[in-house]
Design an enzyme around this catalytic site. Structure first.
Site, PDB file in Angstrom:
ATOM      1  N   HIS A 375       0.756  -1.241   0.003  1.00  0.00           N
ATOM      2  CA  HIS A 375       0.021   0.006  -0.052  1.00  0.00           C
ATOM      3  C   HIS A 375       0.807   1.249  -0.085  1.00  0.00           C
ATOM      4  O   HIS A 375       0.370   2.431   0.174  1.00  0.00           O
ATOM      5  CB  HIS A 375      -0.887  -0.093   1.007  1.00  0.00           C
ATOM      6  CG  HIS A 375      -2.056  -1.031   1.283  1.00  0.00           C
ATOM      7  ND1 HIS A 375      -3.373  -0.734   0.921  1.00  0.00           N
ATOM      8  CD2 HIS A 375      -1.989  -2.403   1.712  1.00  0.00           C
ATOM      9  CE1 HIS A 375      -3.848  -1.968   0.927  1.00  0.00           C
ATOM     10  NE2 HIS A 375      -3.367  -2.665   1.338  1.00  0.00           N
ATOM     11  N   LYS A 568      -9.036  13.727   5.053  1.00  0.00           N
ATOM     12  CA  LYS A 568      -8.215  12.407   4.759  1.00  0.00           C
ATOM     13  C   LYS A 568      -7.035  12.633   5.987  1.00  0.00           C
ATOM     14  O   LYS A 568      -7.054  13.801   6.623  1.00  0.00           O
ATOM     15  CB  LYS A 568      -7.343  12.454   3.443  1.00  0.00           C
ATOM     16  CG  LYS A 568      -6.666  13.464   2.955  1.00  0.00           C
ATOM     17  CD  LYS A 568      -6.097  13.115   1.683  1.00  0.00           C
ATOM     18  CE  LYS A 568      -7.021  13.594   0.510  1.00  0.00           C
ATOM     19  NZ  LYS A 568      -7.184  12.545  -0.389  1.00  0.00           N
ATOM     20  N   ARG A 569      -6.286  11.640   6.349  1.00  0.00           N
ATOM     21  CA  ARG A 569      -5.264  11.661   7.347  1.00  0.00           C
ATOM     22  C   ARG A 569      -4.225  13.046   6.902  1.00  0.00           C
ATOM     23  O   ARG A 569      -3.970  13.101   5.897  1.00  0.00           O
ATOM     24  CB  ARG A 569      -4.345  10.320   7.576  1.00  0.00           C
ATOM     25  CG  ARG A 569      -5.214   9.470   8.095  1.00  0.00           C
ATOM     26  CD  ARG A 569      -5.666   9.825   9.736  1.00  0.00           C
ATOM     27  NE  ARG A 569      -4.495   9.828  10.389  1.00  0.00           N
ATOM     28  CZ  ARG A 569      -4.049   9.172  11.370  1.00  0.00           C
ATOM     29  NH1 ARG A 569      -4.668   7.902  11.343  1.00  0.00           N
ATOM     30  NH2 ARG A 569      -3.033   8.940  11.945  1.00  0.00           N
ATOM     31  N   LYS A 574       0.508  14.347   1.579  1.00  0.00           N
ATOM     32  CA  LYS A 574      -0.906  14.668   0.998  1.00  0.00           C
ATOM     33  C   LYS A 574      -1.054  16.064   0.854  1.00  0.00           C
ATOM     34  O   LYS A 574      -2.045  16.507   0.320  1.00  0.00           O
ATOM     35  CB  LYS A 574      -2.044  14.033   1.989  1.00  0.00           C
ATOM     36  CG  LYS A 574      -2.043  12.584   2.145  1.00  0.00           C
ATOM     37  CD  LYS A 574      -3.077  12.053   3.071  1.00  0.00           C
ATOM     38  CE  LYS A 574      -2.856  10.606   3.315  1.00  0.00           C
ATOM     39  NZ  LYS A 574      -3.574   9.843   2.444  1.00  0.00           N
ATOM     40  N   THR A 679      -8.875   6.504  -2.140  1.00  0.00           N
ATOM     41  CA  THR A 679     -10.191   5.999  -2.360  1.00  0.00           C
ATOM     42  C   THR A 679     -11.179   6.943  -2.108  1.00  0.00           C
ATOM     43  O   THR A 679     -12.315   6.641  -2.597  1.00  0.00           O
ATOM     44  CB  THR A 679     -10.437   4.652  -1.406  1.00  0.00           C
ATOM     45  OG1 THR A 679      -9.952   5.097  -0.037  1.00  0.00           O
ATOM     46  CG2 THR A 679      -9.543   3.309  -1.880  1.00  0.00           C
ATOM     47  N   LYS A 683     -14.888   7.976  -4.043  1.00  0.00           N
ATOM     48  CA  LYS A 683     -16.431   8.442  -3.296  1.00  0.00           C
ATOM     49  C   LYS A 683     -16.688   9.634  -3.594  1.00  0.00           C
ATOM     50  O   LYS A 683     -18.037   9.712  -3.658  1.00  0.00           O
ATOM     51  CB  LYS A 683     -16.012   8.217  -1.929  1.00  0.00           C
ATOM     52  CG  LYS A 683     -15.796   6.890  -1.126  1.00  0.00           C
ATOM     53  CD  LYS A 683     -15.200   6.763   0.329  1.00  0.00           C
ATOM     54  CE  LYS A 683     -14.261   5.524   0.351  1.00  0.00           C
ATOM     55  NZ  LYS A 683     -13.352   5.684   1.843  1.00  0.00           N
TER      56      LYS A 683
HETATM   57  C1  T68 Z   1      -3.413   3.855   2.381  1.00  0.00           C
HETATM   58  N1  T68 Z   1      -2.496   3.441   3.416  1.00  0.00           N
HETATM   59  C2  T68 Z   1      -2.774   4.539   1.215  1.00  0.00           C
HETATM   60  N2  T68 Z   1      -1.741   2.934   5.637  1.00  0.00           N
HETATM   61  O1  T68 Z   1      -1.950   5.651   1.498  1.00  0.00           O
HETATM   62  C3  T68 Z   1      -3.655   4.829   0.021  1.00  0.00           C
HETATM   63  N3  T68 Z   1       0.084   2.420   7.199  1.00  0.00           N
HETATM   64  O2  T68 Z   1      -3.282   5.366  -0.877  1.00  0.00           O
HETATM   65  C4  T68 Z   1      -4.505   3.716  -0.282  1.00  0.00           C
HETATM   66  O3  T68 Z   1      -5.472   4.113  -1.022  1.00  0.00           O
HETATM   67  C5  T68 Z   1      -4.973   2.940   0.859  1.00  0.00           C
HETATM   68  O4  T68 Z   1      -4.112   2.643   1.771  1.00  0.00           O
HETATM   69  C6  T68 Z   1      -5.821   1.695   0.478  1.00  0.00           C
HETATM   70  O5  T68 Z   1      -4.842   0.966  -0.496  1.00  0.00           O
HETATM   71  C7  T68 Z   1      -2.651   3.493   4.444  1.00  0.00           C
HETATM   72  O6  T68 Z   1      -3.772   3.732   4.919  1.00  0.00           O
HETATM   73  C8  T68 Z   1      -2.213   2.932   6.820  1.00  0.00           C
HETATM   74  O7  T68 Z   1      -3.209   3.515   7.279  1.00  0.00           O
HETATM   75  C9  T68 Z   1      -1.074   2.339   7.665  1.00  0.00           C
HETATM   76  C10 T68 Z   1      -1.542   1.769   8.927  1.00  0.00           C
HETATM   77  C11 T68 Z   1      -0.558   1.381   9.624  1.00  0.00           C
HETATM   78  C12 T68 Z   1       0.834   1.434   9.216  1.00  0.00           C
HETATM   79  C13 T68 Z   1       1.215   1.813   7.857  1.00  0.00           C
END
Ligand code: T68
Length: 842
Positions: A375, A568-569, A574, A679, A683
């Protein structure tokens, strides 16, 4: 058949009294009242909304259980291959509304509750979000569960039952403050399975000896034991009786209540402390997204969950009495990022240490069983564990990892003789101080397929971080499965009026199961009546969000203004900082405008939301700046409705359901090459919003599907990022003049204490501008001006949004799950038997 399992003499009685799920309003009400009066021990005279929520959800839960049991029985008897989705995060949000909609009985519940004196919206909002995730990765897992159930795949989710989910965010004086999210006070959606308990070992040592046949035996001995207790959550499919299972593990002291020996010797406190320590394992979700911090407790969580899940999977397999070689024909396990990678090692350990298989035979089974989804390419997010830490906690696993690495490096050596550098680069063990286990490399070696989550991302992993592995294993091991979202929650549930309008033009709700049906909307893109209704729905959704903004922030926003949303986070990659700098630029521009010029401007509301990891100081500073800019701009009488800046507290799934349908534009503006997919971009477009974005992640495929006239793209391309960074560090780096004006304003104290924000400006001015904010700023501002222009022509704007929605079919998580099933899992759906749908309310 299923029935044959019940002995003949008793079968009739069981069948006669079999639970029958309610279908009518009357039966639903009867169930609600029964739960109020018996389960909750309350009377109709003191049934408040909380109690009504409890009773109504228990009524639905009972209904789900019946279908859930049948689904599990059907799968057991069919003895088909199952897929297991291992994820440390499941960001489920609320379950009640989803259960009503998926089962097709929301109207029944609405009328029933109304007769009992309640509004269904009020009851729905009583539910606490199940927030067992950080962001996109956790929400993706939740969408996948919905799709797997809806498509009748025999699938399980395995995760951890955190006592505390992601923290609640409060904004105090403009700063983020974290409050624990204790969410388990009342959770009707889970089922404790006190009979399903697995002992999990930690620490200790390995004794190696030869048995009486002269075989080498490794025995993991001593150390500590902790119990894993299963909690099951039913996952209802949409418009199908299939109801899958999500199994979450909770930790408990192995010695039961407490250590009686210590207790009897008078050491009561320490015996309770031991118990507390065991329960700590599943206590809290780590709140970092896209960052690896290498804490021991996190590794404990990972092994605890992986070992319990594999024990469960293996136990289920063994019941079928098949040969071990058939394991990969019965079991597919997907690793959601590297967090569950120890599962590959654990399965190898089970096969060689406990079941007595030879190494090679075992390893073939392991690699055929697992698939790994990556990811991220961000280096700070790639998981590594220190060898000494692992040696201490999981001594036997470390030995096995070394052995896996040895065989792997031998095969590399055979393929690329004499290439010592290659061996160092691809070794699962990094020769650093201390040595580290590279989890992504272990996951690749232990799986038969590795996938990225959008085309660009899948290409990037092949050409950058996993380049050598493509040479070693060949390109076919690497594939792409572009992410998707479930249209049930993200259209039907979040935007019921739009869903209804679409249904009225496409012959019903079929599009929720086959999202490509949305294509039929293209013919209404110029239909006056349709466009009017479409626009009214968007307006109503904006009014709903405006109300939410008013009650939560006190700020009045004009629903006719352009709603520009970035939720988003919070992360530097970002680039929320670029957004707020753009807002400041807009503020300065408006201030300098004449009254005539101001009249031509489209009023705008800039809306932000998202959590910063508690230890991520820069992200917290961005939140602080957004809030201070809001305080200044929103109270500037010279600005009025032309610009409002809002930070929405505590962004989560249930708030996203209000926010997503209300955008005119949303921002997906990561530095090219950094956002694996995204994602929320999907949405927002699915809900009739346009997007402003960079050529990154799934934005690229969204553009391809909806057409480049319907999206506002800007900024540098991924292929140019490396050179730009190099130029920043080794060439001359002139910053964008508009951006410098923004910095001057910040430094002059316009938004409060200038010093508070120096880290933000200096990351760009003095530290190489790693995320290329300055490089993209001009293009960003220009493109925002294009958005302003385009918004003035509402007629064209609406057409663009209709065409976009019509072309979003590809981004259903159903498409995505079918791709995983075919390309990676090799599993087939198991459709319910005829007549089994009888219990459903449709
Ligand atoms: C997200 N990753 C990607 N990680 O940033 C996003 N990481 O681009 C992508 O659409 C999404 O994954 C689904 O594929 C994350 O959200 C985390 O939350 C995370 C959590 C723990 C450790 C590392």
């Amino acid at each position: 058949s299923v029935e044959a399992s019940i002995p003949e003499p008793q079968r009739a009685a069981w069948k006669k009294f079999q639970a029958t799920p309610f279908v009518t309003k009357e039966d639903f009400e009867k169930e609600v009242v029964r739960h109020v009066e018996t389960t909750l021990a309350r009377s109709m005279f003191n049934c408040d909304e909380t109690a009504a929520y409890a009773a109504a959800s228990l009524a639905f839960r009972d209904r789900l259980i019946t279908e859930w049991n049948r689904t599990q029985q059907r799968q057991t008897f069919a003895d088909t291959k199952r897929v297991y989705y291992l994820s440390l995060e499941f960001l489920m949000g609320r379950a009640f509304d989803n259960a009503m909609l998926n089962v097709g009985l929301k109207n029944v519940a609405k009328e029933g509750l109304s007769e009992l004196g309640f509004r269904i919206e009020d009851i729905i909002s009583q539910e606490h979000d199940a927030a067992l995730g950080n962001g996109g990765l956790g929400r993706l897992a939740a969408c996948f569960l919905d799709s797997m159930a809806s498509l009748n795949y025999p699938a399980w989710g395995y995760g951890l039952r955190y006592r505390y989910g992601i923290f609640k965010q409060e904004i105090v004086d403009g700063y983020q403050v974290e409050v624990p999210d204790y969410w388990l006070d009342f959770n009707p959606w889970e089922f404790p399975r006190h009979d399903i308990v697995v002992d999990i070992q930690f620490y200790g040592g390995v004794r190696k000896y030869q048995d009486e046949h002269g075989r080498n035996i490794a025995k993991w001995e001593g150390g500590e034991m902790v119990k894993a207790v299963a909690y099951d959550v039913p996952i209802p499919g949409y418009d199908t009786p299939s109801t899958n299972n999500m199994r979450l593990w909770s930790s408990k002291a192995a010695s039961g209540e407490f250590d009686f020996q210590k207790f009897n010797s008078g050491d009561y406190e320490s015996s309770v402390a031991d118990q507390q320590r065991a329960e700590t394992i599943s206590a809290v979700l780590y709140p970092n997204d896209n960052l690896d911090r290498g804490k021991e407790l996190r590794l404990k969580q990972q092994y605890f969950w992986v070992a319990a899940s594999l024990y469960d999977i293996v136990r289920r397999f063994k019941k079928s009495k098949r040969a071990w070689s058939e394991f990969p024909d019965q079991v597919a396990i997907q690793l959601n990022d590297t967090h569950p990678t120890l599962a590959t090692v654990e399965l190898q350990r089970i096969l060689i240490d406990l079941e007595g298989l030879e190494w090679d035979e075992a390893w073939t089974i392991v690699t055929k069983t697992f698939g790994y989804t990556n990811h991220t390419v961000l280096p700070e997010a790639l998981e590594k564990w220190s060898v000494p830490l692992m040696q201490n906690l999981l001594p036997r696993h470390l030995q096995i990892i070394y052995e896996i690495n040895m065989y792997f490096l031998q095969s590399v050596e055979r393929k690329f003789p004499g290439d010592r550098e290659m061996l160092g680069r691809v070794s699962i063990i990094e020769e650093s101080q201390p040595k580290m286990v590279r989890m992504a490399y272990l996951a690749i070696v232990g799986s038969h397929k590795v996938n990225g989550v959008a085309e660009l991302h899948s290409d990037l992993i092949k050409t950058t971080i996993f380049k050598d592995f493509v040479k070693i294993f060949g390109p076919d091991k690497f594939t792409n499965v572009t992410n998707g979202i479930t249209p049930r929650r993200w259209l039907h549930q979040a935007n019921p009026r739009l869903s209804e309008l679409i249904a009225s033009k496409t012959g019903g709700l079929g599009f929720l199961k086959d999202l490509n049906i949305l294509n039929e909307l293209e013919k209404f893109a110029d239909d006056k009546e349709f466009k009017k209704e479409w626009a009214e729905i968007k307006y109503a959704n904006k009014v709903r969000l405006a109300k939410h903004i008013k009650t939560t922030t006190g700020v009045t926003v004009n629903p006719s203004a352009l709603f520009d949303i970035q939720v988003k986070r919070i992360h530097e990659y970002k680039r929320q900082q670029m957004n707020i700098f753009g807002v400041i630029h807009r503020y300065l521009t408006i201030k300098a405008m004449t009254a005539e010029e101001r009249k031509k401007l489209a009023p705008r509301v800039s809306i932000f939301g998202g959590k910063a990891a508690p230890g991520y100081w820069m992200a917290k500073t961005i939140i602080h700046l957004i809030n201070n800019v809001g305080a200044k701009v929103n109270n500037d009488p010279d600005i009025g409705d032309l610009l409002k800046v809002i930070f929405l507290e505590d962004y989560n799934v249930s708030k996203a359901e209000i926010i997503t349908p209300a955008s005119d534009v949303s921002e997906h503006i990561s530095t090219a090459g950094t956002e694996a997919s995204g994602t929320s971009n999907m949405k927002f477009v699915l809900n009739g919003g346009l997007i402003i974005g960079t050529c990154d992640g799934a934005n690229i495929e969204i553009t391809r599907e909806i057409g480049e006239n319907n999206i506002f793209l800007f900024g540098n391309l991924a292929e140019d990022v490396e050179d730009l960074r190099h130029a920043h560090n080794y060439g001359s780096h002139t910053l964008d003049p508009d951006l410098l004006k923004v910095f001057e304003t910040i430094k002059s104290g316009t938004f409060g204490d200038a010093g508070a924000f120096s880290a933000l400006t200096s990351a760009i001015e003095d530290h190489g501008d790693y995320y290329l904010v300055s490089d993209d700023f001009h293009s960003y501002i220009q493109t925002q001006a294009l958005v302003d222009e385009a918004y003035k022509n509402q007629d064209e704007w609406i057409t663009k949004t209709i065409l976009s929605v019509a072309r979003m079919g590809f981004f259903s998580s159903d498409r995505c799950i079918n791709e995983y099933a075919e390309m990676i899992w090799n599993v087939e759906p198991l459709a319910p038997e005829k007549g089994e749908t009888d219990g459903l309310g449709k």
